[in-house]
Motif scaffolding. Structure first.
Motif, PDB file in Angstrom:
ATOM      1  N   VAL B 209      36.140  53.734 -23.852  1.00  0.00           N
ATOM      2  CA  VAL B 209      37.169  54.635 -23.321  1.00  0.00           C
ATOM      3  C   VAL B 209      37.555  55.612 -24.434  1.00  0.00           C
ATOM      4  O   VAL B 209      37.787  55.197 -25.559  1.00  0.00           O
ATOM      5  CB  VAL B 209      38.436  53.846 -22.880  1.00  0.00           C
ATOM      6  CG1 VAL B 209      39.521  54.807 -22.410  1.00  0.00           C
ATOM      7  CG2 VAL B 209      38.101  52.833 -21.799  1.00  0.00           C
ATOM      8  N   LEU B 229      47.970  55.203 -25.703  1.00  0.00           N
ATOM      9  CA  LEU B 229      47.223  55.045 -24.447  1.00  0.00           C
ATOM     10  C   LEU B 229      45.813  54.534 -24.740  1.00  0.00           C
ATOM     11  O   LEU B 229      45.317  53.635 -24.060  1.00  0.00           O
ATOM     12  CB  LEU B 229      47.156  56.378 -23.687  1.00  0.00           C
ATOM     13  CG  LEU B 229      46.382  56.311 -22.362  1.00  0.00           C
ATOM     14  CD1 LEU B 229      47.062  55.368 -21.368  1.00  0.00           C
ATOM     15  CD2 LEU B 229      46.226  57.701 -21.739  1.00  0.00           C
ATOM     16  N   LEU B 233      44.142  50.958 -23.444  1.00  0.00           N
ATOM     17  CA  LEU B 233      42.919  50.912 -22.637  1.00  0.00           C
ATOM     18  C   LEU B 233      41.738  50.348 -23.432  1.00  0.00           C
ATOM     19  O   LEU B 233      40.603  50.339 -22.956  1.00  0.00           O
ATOM     20  CB  LEU B 233      42.571  52.316 -22.125  1.00  0.00           C
ATOM     21  CG  LEU B 233      43.598  52.968 -21.200  1.00  0.00           C
ATOM     22  CD1 LEU B 233      43.218  54.426 -20.925  1.00  0.00           C
ATOM     23  CD2 LEU B 233      43.732  52.203 -19.899  1.00  0.00           C
ATOM     24  N   ILE B 266      34.887  55.908 -19.602  1.00  0.00           N
ATOM     25  CA  ILE B 266      36.010  56.753 -19.170  1.00  0.00           C
ATOM     26  C   ILE B 266      36.342  57.758 -20.274  1.00  0.00           C
ATOM     27  O   ILE B 266      36.500  57.389 -21.439  1.00  0.00           O
ATOM     28  CB  ILE B 266      37.261  55.897 -18.859  1.00  0.00           C
ATOM     29  CG1 ILE B 266      36.961  55.024 -17.636  1.00  0.00           C
ATOM     30  CG2 ILE B 266      38.492  56.774 -18.619  1.00  0.00           C
ATOM     31  CD1 ILE B 266      38.080  54.126 -17.237  1.00  0.00           C
ATOM     32  N   ILE B 268      39.121  60.715 -20.987  1.00  0.00           N
ATOM     33  CA  ILE B 268      40.359  61.346 -20.521  1.00  0.00           C
ATOM     34  C   ILE B 268      40.615  62.576 -21.389  1.00  0.00           C
ATOM     35  O   ILE B 268      40.945  62.464 -22.563  1.00  0.00           O
ATOM     36  CB  ILE B 268      41.548  60.360 -20.598  1.00  0.00           C
ATOM     37  CG1 ILE B 268      41.183  59.047 -19.871  1.00  0.00           C
ATOM     38  CG2 ILE B 268      42.797  60.982 -19.989  1.00  0.00           C
ATOM     39  CD1 ILE B 268      42.213  57.943 -20.014  1.00  0.00           C
ATOM     40  N   ILE B 289      38.382  62.229 -16.523  1.00  0.00           N
ATOM     41  CA  ILE B 289      39.712  62.575 -16.017  1.00  0.00           C
ATOM     42  C   ILE B 289      40.236  63.723 -16.871  1.00  0.00           C
ATOM     43  O   ILE B 289      40.206  63.640 -18.101  1.00  0.00           O
ATOM     44  CB  ILE B 289      40.665  61.353 -16.134  1.00  0.00           C
ATOM     45  CG1 ILE B 289      40.133  60.208 -15.249  1.00  0.00           C
ATOM     46  CG2 ILE B 289      42.090  61.729 -15.745  1.00  0.00           C
ATOM     47  CD1 ILE B 289      40.619  58.851 -15.650  1.00  0.00           C
ATOM     48  N   TYR B 305      38.346  63.387 -11.711  1.00  0.00           N
ATOM     49  CA  TYR B 305      39.734  63.437 -11.262  1.00  0.00           C
ATOM     50  C   TYR B 305      40.481  64.452 -12.115  1.00  0.00           C
ATOM     51  O   TYR B 305      40.266  64.525 -13.326  1.00  0.00           O
ATOM     52  CB  TYR B 305      40.408  62.066 -11.400  1.00  0.00           C
ATOM     53  CG  TYR B 305      39.699  60.994 -10.596  1.00  0.00           C
ATOM     54  CD1 TYR B 305      39.824  60.950  -9.207  1.00  0.00           C
ATOM     55  CD2 TYR B 305      38.884  60.068 -11.226  1.00  0.00           C
ATOM     56  CE1 TYR B 305      39.156  59.996  -8.464  1.00  0.00           C
ATOM     57  CE2 TYR B 305      38.207  59.101 -10.494  1.00  0.00           C
ATOM     58  CZ  TYR B 305      38.346  59.071  -9.108  1.00  0.00           C
ATOM     59  OH  TYR B 305      37.676  58.140  -8.385  1.00  0.00           O
ATOM     60  N   ILE B 307      44.339  66.365 -12.992  1.00  0.00           N
ATOM     61  CA  ILE B 307      45.786  66.465 -12.857  1.00  0.00           C
ATOM     62  C   ILE B 307      46.218  67.782 -13.482  1.00  0.00           C
ATOM     63  O   ILE B 307      45.948  68.027 -14.664  1.00  0.00           O
ATOM     64  CB  ILE B 307      46.510  65.292 -13.567  1.00  0.00           C
ATOM     65  CG1 ILE B 307      46.203  63.972 -12.834  1.00  0.00           C
ATOM     66  CG2 ILE B 307      48.015  65.543 -13.640  1.00  0.00           C
ATOM     67  CD1 ILE B 307      46.803  62.751 -13.503  1.00  0.00           C
ATOM     68  N   GLU B 313      54.029  64.768 -20.406  1.00  0.00           N
ATOM     69  CA  GLU B 313      54.761  64.007 -19.381  1.00  0.00           C
ATOM     70  C   GLU B 313      53.860  62.958 -18.745  1.00  0.00           C
ATOM     71  O   GLU B 313      54.285  61.840 -18.465  1.00  0.00           O
ATOM     72  CB  GLU B 313      55.277  64.960 -18.284  1.00  0.00           C
ATOM     73  CG  GLU B 313      56.392  65.862 -18.762  1.00  0.00           C
ATOM     74  CD  GLU B 313      56.841  66.826 -17.668  1.00  0.00           C
ATOM     75  OE1 GLU B 313      56.448  66.636 -16.489  1.00  0.00           O
ATOM     76  OE2 GLU B 313      57.570  67.779 -17.998  1.00  0.00           O
ATOM     77  N   VAL B 314      52.593  63.360 -18.510  1.00  0.00           N
ATOM     78  CA  VAL B 314      51.682  62.463 -17.777  1.00  0.00           C
ATOM     79  C   VAL B 314      51.278  61.263 -18.626  1.00  0.00           C
ATOM     80  O   VAL B 314      51.229  60.134 -18.130  1.00  0.00           O
ATOM     81  CB  VAL B 314      50.431  63.235 -17.282  1.00  0.00           C
ATOM     82  CG1 VAL B 314      49.470  62.297 -16.579  1.00  0.00           C
ATOM     83  CG2 VAL B 314      50.852  64.376 -16.358  1.00  0.00           C
ATOM     84  N   ALA B 317      53.792  58.463 -18.843  1.00  0.00           N
ATOM     85  CA  ALA B 317      53.830  57.798 -17.531  1.00  0.00           C
ATOM     86  C   ALA B 317      52.629  56.864 -17.380  1.00  0.00           C
ATOM     87  O   ALA B 317      52.744  55.777 -16.790  1.00  0.00           O
ATOM     88  CB  ALA B 317      53.848  58.843 -16.414  1.00  0.00           C
ATOM     89  N   MET B 318      51.481  57.260 -17.919  1.00  0.00           N
ATOM     90  CA  MET B 318      50.292  56.400 -17.845  1.00  0.00           C
ATOM     91  C   MET B 318      50.470  55.160 -18.724  1.00  0.00           C
ATOM     92  O   MET B 318      50.057  54.065 -18.355  1.00  0.00           O
ATOM     93  CB  MET B 318      49.037  57.182 -18.276  1.00  0.00           C
ATOM     94  CG  MET B 318      48.568  58.177 -17.215  1.00  0.00           C
ATOM     95  SD  MET B 318      47.217  59.253 -17.770  1.00  0.00           S
ATOM     96  CE  MET B 318      45.855  58.097 -17.858  1.00  0.00           C
ATOM     97  N   GLU B 321      52.685  52.857 -16.891  1.00  0.00           N
ATOM     98  CA  GLU B 321      51.925  52.258 -15.794  1.00  0.00           C
ATOM     99  C   GLU B 321      51.005  51.152 -16.322  1.00  0.00           C
ATOM    100  O   GLU B 321      50.872  50.085 -15.719  1.00  0.00           O
ATOM    101  CB  GLU B 321      51.108  53.354 -15.096  1.00  0.00           C
ATOM    102  CG  GLU B 321      50.483  52.959 -13.787  1.00  0.00           C
ATOM    103  CD  GLU B 321      51.510  52.646 -12.700  1.00  0.00           C
ATOM    104  OE1 GLU B 321      51.204  51.773 -11.871  1.00  0.00           O
ATOM    105  OE2 GLU B 321      52.609  53.256 -12.699  1.00  0.00           O
ATOM    106  N   ALA B 322      50.376  51.411 -17.495  1.00  0.00           N
ATOM    107  CA  ALA B 322      49.481  50.413 -18.102  1.00  0.00           C
ATOM    108  C   ALA B 322      50.268  49.155 -18.450  1.00  0.00           C
ATOM    109  O   ALA B 322      49.771  48.041 -18.284  1.00  0.00           O
ATOM    110  CB  ALA B 322      48.809  50.988 -19.343  1.00  0.00           C
ATOM    111  N   GLN B 325      50.808  47.017 -15.363  1.00  0.00           N
ATOM    112  CA  GLN B 325      49.661  46.330 -14.767  1.00  0.00           C
ATOM    113  C   GLN B 325      49.360  45.021 -15.494  1.00  0.00           C
ATOM    114  O   GLN B 325      48.705  44.859 -16.380  1.00  0.00           O
ATOM    115  CB  GLN B 325      48.452  47.264 -14.773  1.00  0.00           C
ATOM    116  CG  GLN B 325      48.593  48.348 -13.714  1.00  0.00           C
ATOM    117  CD  GLN B 325      47.488  49.394 -13.775  1.00  0.00           C
ATOM    118  OE1 GLN B 325      46.551  49.299 -14.555  1.00  0.00           O
ATOM    119  NE2 GLN B 325      47.597  50.409 -12.915  1.00  0.00           N
TER     120      GLN B 325
END
Lengths: 253, 325
Positions: B209, B229, B233, B266, B268, B289, B305, B307, B313-314, B317-318, B321-322, B325
Motif C-alpha cells: 500500500v 494513514l 494500512l 493500493i 492512494i 484512489i 476511485y 474523490i 479533510e479526507v 476521516a479515513m 474510519e480505519a 474497523q
C-alpha cells in the motif's frame, strides 16, 4: 563563461481554450503569465555560473510582447542582458529554429534551457537548438559547474529510475535543466521594478533572415482527458467519502 | 502515406522494456495496413540476447548497432547511430518512447535529418492518407489531436504504458548490422561517472500500500496524517517529484520516471495532479484512489476511485474510519 538562458512565458492556468482557423496553435485566456518552471531552474543555474566564472548572462525568449515579463524576471535575477525574439510562432520546431538563429548572432560559451514547457509539453526545443547550432548537449540536467578540463562544463544528468550520469562537455554546448536541486530564488518587488526599467533588445524574425519554417503539425481538435476518465467518483461529506473508500480498500487488502 | 516503420528499442539487462513492446505492437499493426516493413533498432555493446529475442518477436528486420563504445549511454553517440540507421533503413515513421532516451535522441535526429518530430503522444494512427497523433498539453489537462504536416521522416514519441502489448505472431526477422566507425568519432562529451539507483532504508517498490503525496498537501508540516494513514494500512508513504524537489520527503520516496516505478496493491494519490512522468510510474498499480481538489486533474484518468475534495479533510476521516474497523 558567457551564458545564454532560454526562457518561456507560460500561463499559470488557462480558460476557454480553442483552436483558431490557422490550426497551428491553441488559444486561451491566461490566468497569469509566469516563467516556465524548469526554465526558472535553468535561469538560476545559468546566471550563477556566468557570475562565478566572470562572464555575462543573457536571458532570451521567443514570443509576443506579453512574454517580456520573463525577461524582466531574468534581469531581476541579475542577468546582464535580455533579448526578445518577436514572433507569434507556437510550434516547437519553429520556436527552436528562431531561437537558434537569434543565438547564432550572440557571443556565448553555453546555452541553458529548461527540459519542457508546461503548456506545449513538447520537451524538444533545447535539444533542437543544440542540433541547429551543431553543438553537443545534455538533457535532464540537475547540476552544473565549470569542468576540470579547460573550456568544458561538468554536468550531472538524470538517466531515469534513480540513475545519474556525470559528464564533461566541451564548450560551446547546450544544457537542458530539470527541476531539482537548487530551488529558484524569489525576486523582491523592488528589484523587479528596477528590472522593468532596464532595456530589452527585440529581434524580429525578419532581422534573423529565417527562411519560412513550416509548422510540423496541424491541430485538428482539443479535448479534456477527463472525458475519458473511468474513475468511479465518490461523493458526500469527507466522512461519508472516507467510509466508502475505506470499504473499497478493505476489499483489496 | 505509407512506408517502413522503425522502432527505437529500449532494453536493460538483456530484457526489452515494455515501451518497446508497446511500440512494436502499434508499428506492426500500421506496417500491416500499409504493406510495409517493421524494423527495430537495437543499440549497445552486448546486444546479442536482445537481438535473439527480437528475431522471432514479430518484426521484419532487426537493425543491430553494436560497439564497445556504446556500453554506456551517450546522447552524442546514440544520436549519431540512430541518424545512421534512419538514413539507411529509410523509414517514413520512427517510433520511440517519451522517455529520457526519446527526449534526447528524437529531436536531435529530427533536426539533423530535416524530419518532423512530435513528442509526448498518447496514441497514433494512420487515418486515410494521414498520420494522426493524440498528445498531452497544458500539464495533461488538455489533449490535442494533430495531423503531422512537416517533412518526413516522422518521429513520434509515445508515453509509456498506454498502448497495448499484443502477442505478435513470430516472424523470421532479418538481422542487419548498422556499420559504425565510432573510433573515428570526434566526441565532444566524456562520461566521468555513473551514479546508480537511489539508496535508502526505505524501498517503496516493495510496499503493498502506498499513500502518495503531491504538492497539493500544502507543506512538509502537513505530512504526518499521511504517514499515519500509511501506517494504519500497513503501507509506506511516497510522493511526486515536486515534494522530493522541495525536500519535504527524501528522493527514496519519489514515484516517477526519474526515480522509482511502483505497482502496489493500493495506491492512494493525495493532492497529486498526475503529470505524465508520475502517472507512467504508478499506473500499473492494483487499485488506484485519487483525492484532489481539481476535478479536472489528470490523475482521475488513471484512478479506479476518485474523490474531489481537500486531502487535509479526507485523510483524517479515513484514519478515523480505519480506527473504527
Amino acid at each position: 563563461m558567457n551564458i545564454i538562458v532560454c526562457t518561456k512565458a507560460v500561463p499559470g492556468f488557462i480558460k476557454n481554450p480553442y483552436v483558431p482557423d490557422t490550426q497551428d496553435r491553441v488559444n486561451y485566456d491566461a490566468g497569469s503569465i509566469v516563467i516556465n518552471e524548469s526554465d526558472d531552474y535553468a535561469l538560476e543555474a545559468g546566471v550563477k555560473l556566468a557570475k562565478k566564472t566572470g562572464g555575462k548572462a543573457t536571458v532570451i525568449t521567443a514570443g509576443s510582447l506579453s512574454s517580456q515579463k520573463v525577461l524582466q524576471t531574468g534581469l531581476g535575477k541579475d542577468a546582464d542582458r535580455a533579448i526578445r525574439v518577436d514572433t507569434d510562432a507556437y510550434d516547437p520546431a519553429r520556436i527552436s529554429k528562431a531561437l537558434a538563429e537569434a543565438i547564432k548572432g550572440q557571443e556565448f560559451d553555453l546555452v541553458v534551457t529548461g527540459v519542457e514547457s508546461s503548456d506545449s509539453m513538447a520537451a524538444q526545443v533545447g535539444v533542437s537548438i543544440a542540433e541547429h547550432l551543431g553543438l553537443p548537449f545534455a538533457y535532464a540536467v540537475l547540476e552544473m559547474e565549470a569542468g576540470e578540463a579547460d573550456n568544458t562544463v561538468r554536468i550531472t544528468k538524470e538517466l531515469g529510475f534513480g540513475k545519474k550520469q556525470i559528464e564533461e562537455i566541451e564548450l560551446p554546448a547546450v544544457v537542458c535543466f530539470q527541476t531539482g536541486t537548487e530551488p529558484p530564488s524569489f525576486v523582491p518587488v523592488r528589484k523587479m521594478m528596477m528590472a522593468q526599467r532596464k532595456p530589452l533588445k527585440t529581434l524580429s524574425i525578419g532581422d534573423l533572415k529565417m527562411e519560412d519554417y513550416a509548422a510540423s503539425v496541424k491541430i485538428l481538435e482539443i479535448f479534456t482527458p477527463t472525458d475519458l476518465s473511468v474513475a468511479e467518483m465518490i461523493d458526500g461529506t469527507p466522512a461519508e467519502q472516507a467510509a466508502v473508500v475505506m470499504q473499497k480498500i478493505k476489499e483489496v487488502i | 502515406m505509407n512506408g517502413n516503420i522503425l522502432v527505437l528499442c529500449e532494453h536493460k539487462n538483456a530484457e526489452l522494456d515494455n515501451i518497446t513492446l508497446e511500440l512494436m505492437g502499434k508499428g506492426r499493426a500500421m506496417a500491416d495496413v500499409w504493406g510495409t516493413r517493421l524494423a527495430v533498432l537495437v543499440i549497445g555493446s552486448d546486444i546479442e540476447p536482445v537481438v535473439d529475442t527480437l528475431k522471432t518477436s514479430g518484426v521484419d528486420v532487426v537493425l543491430a548497432a553494436q560497439d564497445p563504445a556504446l556500453k554506456d549511454y551517450s546522447a552524442e553517440l546514440y544520436t549519431t547511430v540512430t541518424a545512421k540507421a534512419v538514413t539507411e533503413f529509410k523509414p517514413t515513421l520512427v517510433l520511440m518512447g517519451y522517455t529520457y532516451l526519446g527526449m534526447e535522441v528524437g529531436p536531435a535526429v529530427a533536426v539533423r535529418l530535416g524530419g518532423t518530430m512530435v513528442t509526448n503522444c498518447t496514441d497514433l494512427n494512420a487515418v486515410d492518407d494521414k498520420l494522426i497523433v493524440t498528445r498531452n498539453m497544458f500539464g495533461g489537462t488538455l489533449q490535442a489531436r494533430m495531423e503531422l504536416a512537416g517533412a518526413p521522416p516522422y518521429l513520434v514519441s509515445v508515453e509509456k504504458g498506454l498502448l497495448p502489448r499484443p502477442e505478435l505472431p513470430s516472424k523470421d526477422a532479418a538481422v542487419e548490422s548498422i556499420a559504425i566507425d565510432l573510433a573515428g568519432e570526434n566526441l565532444h562529451s566524456k562520461i566521468v561517472d555513473i551514479l546508480s539507483a537511489i539508496s535508502g532504508k526505505i524501498d517503496i517498490t516493495k510496499a503493498k500500500v502506498l499513500v502518495s503525496i503531491g504538492r497539493g498537501v500544502g507543506g512538509p508540516e502537513k505530512i504526518q496524517p499521511f504517514r499515519d494513514l500509511a501506517a494504519a494500512l500497513g503501507g509506506e508513504i511516497s510522493c511526486s517529484r515536486p515534494v522530493a524537489d522541495m525536500g519535504w520527503l527524501p528522493v527514496a520516496h519519489q514515484v516517477g520516471i526519474s526515480a522509482s516505478t511502483v505497482t502496489p496493491d493500493i495506491y492512494i494519490a493525495c493532492g497529486i495532479s498526475g503529470a505524465s512522468q508520475h502517472v507512467t510510474a504508478m499506473r500499473d498499480s492494483g487499485t488506484i484512489i485519487a483525492i484532489n481538489k481539481d476535478p479536472k486533474a489528470p490523475i482521475f484518468r488513471v484512478a479506479d476511485y476518485g474523490i474531489v475534495g481537500d486531502v487535509l479533510e479526507v485523510i483524517p476521516a479515513m484514519i478515523a474510519e480505519a480506527a473504527k474497523q
